[in-house]
Scaffold this motif. Structure first.
Motif, PDB file in Angstrom:
ATOM      1  N   LEU A 121       0.833  -1.202   0.000  1.00  0.00           N
ATOM      2  CA  LEU A 121       0.000   0.000   0.000  1.00  0.00           C
ATOM      3  C   LEU A 121       0.868   1.252   0.000  1.00  0.00           C
ATOM      4  O   LEU A 121       0.620   2.196  -0.752  1.00  0.00           O
ATOM      5  N   PHE A 122       1.907   1.231   0.816  1.00  0.00           N
ATOM      6  CA  PHE A 122       2.810   2.385   0.885  1.00  0.00           C
ATOM      7  C   PHE A 122       3.472   2.647  -0.471  1.00  0.00           C
ATOM      8  O   PHE A 122       3.541   3.784  -0.932  1.00  0.00           O
ATOM      9  N   ARG A 123       3.921   1.597  -1.127  1.00  0.00           N
ATOM     10  CA  ARG A 123       4.554   1.774  -2.443  1.00  0.00           C
ATOM     11  C   ARG A 123       3.574   2.353  -3.460  1.00  0.00           C
ATOM     12  O   ARG A 123       3.940   3.210  -4.263  1.00  0.00           O
ATOM     13  N   GLU A 124       2.328   1.911  -3.420  1.00  0.00           N
ATOM     14  CA  GLU A 124       1.320   2.447  -4.337  1.00  0.00           C
ATOM     15  C   GLU A 124       1.003   3.908  -4.021  1.00  0.00           C
ATOM     16  O   GLU A 124       0.843   4.732  -4.918  1.00  0.00           O
ATOM     17  N   ILE A 125       0.936   4.236  -2.741  1.00  0.00           N
ATOM     18  CA  ILE A 125       0.676   5.624  -2.343  1.00  0.00           C
ATOM     19  C   ILE A 125       1.846   6.512  -2.738  1.00  0.00           C
ATOM     20  O   ILE A 125       1.653   7.651  -3.166  1.00  0.00           O
ATOM     21  N   GLN A 126       3.070   5.995  -2.627  1.00  0.00           N
ATOM     22  CA  GLN A 126       4.237   6.781  -3.019  1.00  0.00           C
ATOM     23  C   GLN A 126       4.221   7.144  -4.499  1.00  0.00           C
ATOM     24  O   GLN A 126       4.830   8.133  -4.890  1.00  0.00           O
ATOM     25  N   LYS A 127       3.542   6.376  -5.311  1.00  0.00           N
ATOM     26  CA  LYS A 127       3.400   6.726  -6.722  1.00  0.00           C
ATOM     27  C   LYS A 127       2.572   7.990  -6.895  1.00  0.00           C
ATOM     28  O   LYS A 127       2.723   8.716  -7.873  1.00  0.00           O
ATOM     29  N   LYS A 128       1.701   8.265  -5.915  1.00  0.00           N
ATOM     30  CA  LYS A 128       0.873   9.471  -5.933  1.00  0.00           C
ATOM     31  C   LYS A 128       1.552  10.633  -5.210  1.00  0.00           C
ATOM     32  O   LYS A 128       1.327  11.785  -5.538  1.00  0.00           O
ATOM     33  N   ASP A 129       2.340  10.316  -4.176  1.00  0.00           N
ATOM     34  CA  ASP A 129       2.991  11.339  -3.350  1.00  0.00           C
ATOM     35  C   ASP A 129       4.290  10.753  -2.794  1.00  0.00           C
ATOM     36  O   ASP A 129       4.279  10.033  -1.794  1.00  0.00           O
ATOM     37  N   LYS A 130       5.407  11.072  -3.435  1.00  0.00           N
ATOM     38  CA  LYS A 130       6.691  10.484  -3.029  1.00  0.00           C
ATOM     39  C   LYS A 130       7.193  11.012  -1.691  1.00  0.00           C
ATOM     40  O   LYS A 130       8.101  10.449  -1.103  1.00  0.00           O
ATOM     41  N   ASN A 131       6.602  12.084  -1.177  1.00  0.00           N
ATOM     42  CA  ASN A 131       7.061  12.684   0.074  1.00  0.00           C
ATOM     43  C   ASN A 131       6.245  12.277   1.295  1.00  0.00           C
ATOM     44  O   ASN A 131       6.474  12.789   2.385  1.00  0.00           O
TER      45      ASN A 131
END
Length: 129
Positions: free
Chosen positions: A70-80
């Motif tokens: 989930l974190f990796r997928e969210i990082q695609k939307k917001d890397k910070n």
């Protein structure tokens, strides 16, 4: 609820409704944070908007999608975006590095979770570096 009194906005994702309810009530009850709680990681992913949340609290082991995925997928939307991972299991860093190469994770919170300790940990994570 008066949002102005809350210092932070947190997304909490755990597939155990009792856990999300307890943590949400605990954090909001202290006035420390406003919490958007999800029991379905796929719903959390679809609801995530970049730049909104100060911190993600993600359970590592969930149905449908684990916390790291989930974190990796969210990082695609917001890397910070900042995240802390919740687990009831002992963390084996070497196996984590092997399974998730390139994932820089330093914040783990073990269950059972004490609200006062959680608030202290969140403050540490959100302090300017």
């Amino acid at each position: 609820m008066n949002i102005a009194k809350h210092k932070y906005l947190i997304m909490l994702v755990d597939d155990e409704p009792d856990t999300t309810l307890t943590l949400k009530e605990g954090l909001e009850g202290t006035g420390f944070a406003l919490v958007d709680a999800f029991n379905d990681p796929l719903l959390a992913l679809s609801a995530f908007k970049p730049g909104i949340y100060d911190l993600l609290l993600l359970d590592i082991k969930m149905n449908k999608m684990g916390g790291f995925e989930l974190f990796r997928e969210i990082q695609k939307k917001d890397k910070n975006v900042n995240a802390c991972f919740i687990t009831a299991y002992e963390i084996y860093y070497e196996s984590l590095k092997h399974e998730f190469p390139g994932l820089n994770v330093g914040c783990f919170i073990t269950k059972p979770i004490d609200i006062d300790s959680l608030v202290k940990r969140i403050k540490i994570e959100l302090e300017p570096r």
